[in-house]
Write a protein that holds these residues in place. Sequence first.
Motif, PDB file in Angstrom:
ATOM      1  N   HIS A  12      -2.999   3.321  -3.729  1.00 28.36           N
ATOM      2  CA  HIS A  12      -3.006   2.380  -2.610  1.00 28.36           C
ATOM      3  C   HIS A  12      -4.326   2.324  -1.836  1.00 28.36           C
ATOM      4  N   GLN A  41       0.041  -5.114  -7.371  1.00 26.90           N
ATOM      5  CA  GLN A  41      -0.454  -5.015  -6.002  1.00 26.90           C
ATOM      6  C   GLN A  41      -1.123  -6.321  -5.608  1.00 26.90           C
ATOM      7  N   THR A  49      -3.766  -6.787   0.326  1.00 26.09           N
ATOM      8  CA  THR A  49      -4.786  -5.806   0.700  1.00 26.09           C
ATOM      9  C   THR A  49      -5.217  -6.029   2.142  1.00 26.09           C
ATOM     10  N   TYR A  81      -6.279  -0.876   2.070  1.00 18.24           N
ATOM     11  CA  TYR A  81      -4.961  -0.411   1.612  1.00 18.24           C
ATOM     12  C   TYR A  81      -4.305  -1.549   0.839  1.00 18.24           C
ATOM     13  N   SER A  82      -3.912  -1.276  -0.409  1.00 17.47           N
ATOM     14  CA  SER A  82      -3.307  -2.286  -1.272  1.00 17.47           C
ATOM     15  C   SER A  82      -1.867  -1.908  -1.602  1.00 17.47           C
ATOM     16  N   PHE A  83      -1.016  -2.930  -1.705  1.00 19.30           N
ATOM     17  CA  PHE A  83       0.368  -2.681  -2.099  1.00 19.30           C
ATOM     18  C   PHE A  83       0.969  -3.934  -2.740  1.00 19.30           C
ATOM     19  N   THR A 143      -2.319  -0.157 -11.083  1.00 23.97           N
ATOM     20  CA  THR A 143      -2.439  -1.053  -9.943  1.00 23.97           C
ATOM     21  C   THR A 143      -1.740  -2.386 -10.159  1.00 23.97           C
TER      22      THR A 143
END
Length: 214
Positions: A164, A28, A31, A212-214, A25
Amino acid sequence: MMKKETLLLFAFLIACCIRLSAQETAGQKHTFSFRTGYGNMLEGTAGLTKQSHSYEKDLSNGVTWDAQYNFHFIKAMGIGFLYSGFSSKGSHEEGSDHVYTHYIAPQMGLYCFQNQHFLMRFDIGIGAMLYRNNSKVFGKDRKVKGSKIAANVGANATFKLTRHWNLEADIKYIISSLNKVYSYYHDERITVKFNKDPLSISRLNVSAGVSYSF
């Protein structure tokens, strides 16, 4: 009852987390979260079409929904925006009420624990609360509106499902009260002032959802 349901929810989320393989992760920073759950105006809600303690208590319980963006710019801290809505309905022989509030605020998050599967965050923010009551009195529409500065404090637990996608559990208290509201009835606007006892619109939210994380 709510305490038992909340504990069962946390147990389920932890069980899901244990079954996951390690996910990378790092990097990232963004969010987007969407949650729904239970809201309670702990101090009750006044200004309704029926002045009854049991009726006011019933309308203090409702459905809440949140949308949130968080920018995790350093390991221990993040900033973002929160929108939180609330809705409750009730009726009686002389009329009905539909109470709802909308809260929007920038907020800061402090990360107290995080690893590849799990993170804990405490949030605090200051924003604006909008109050509405779309009601009827003897078949005639009556609308009540008000707004005030508000603040929120809360805690969030996030469990990684994939690189994600995440599951979230959130508890939040939004604090606000109104010194006056505007009532629209029979094409007239009436100002109602609460000089001694402000109309409390504070509420406690217990919710869960996905992010949702990126």
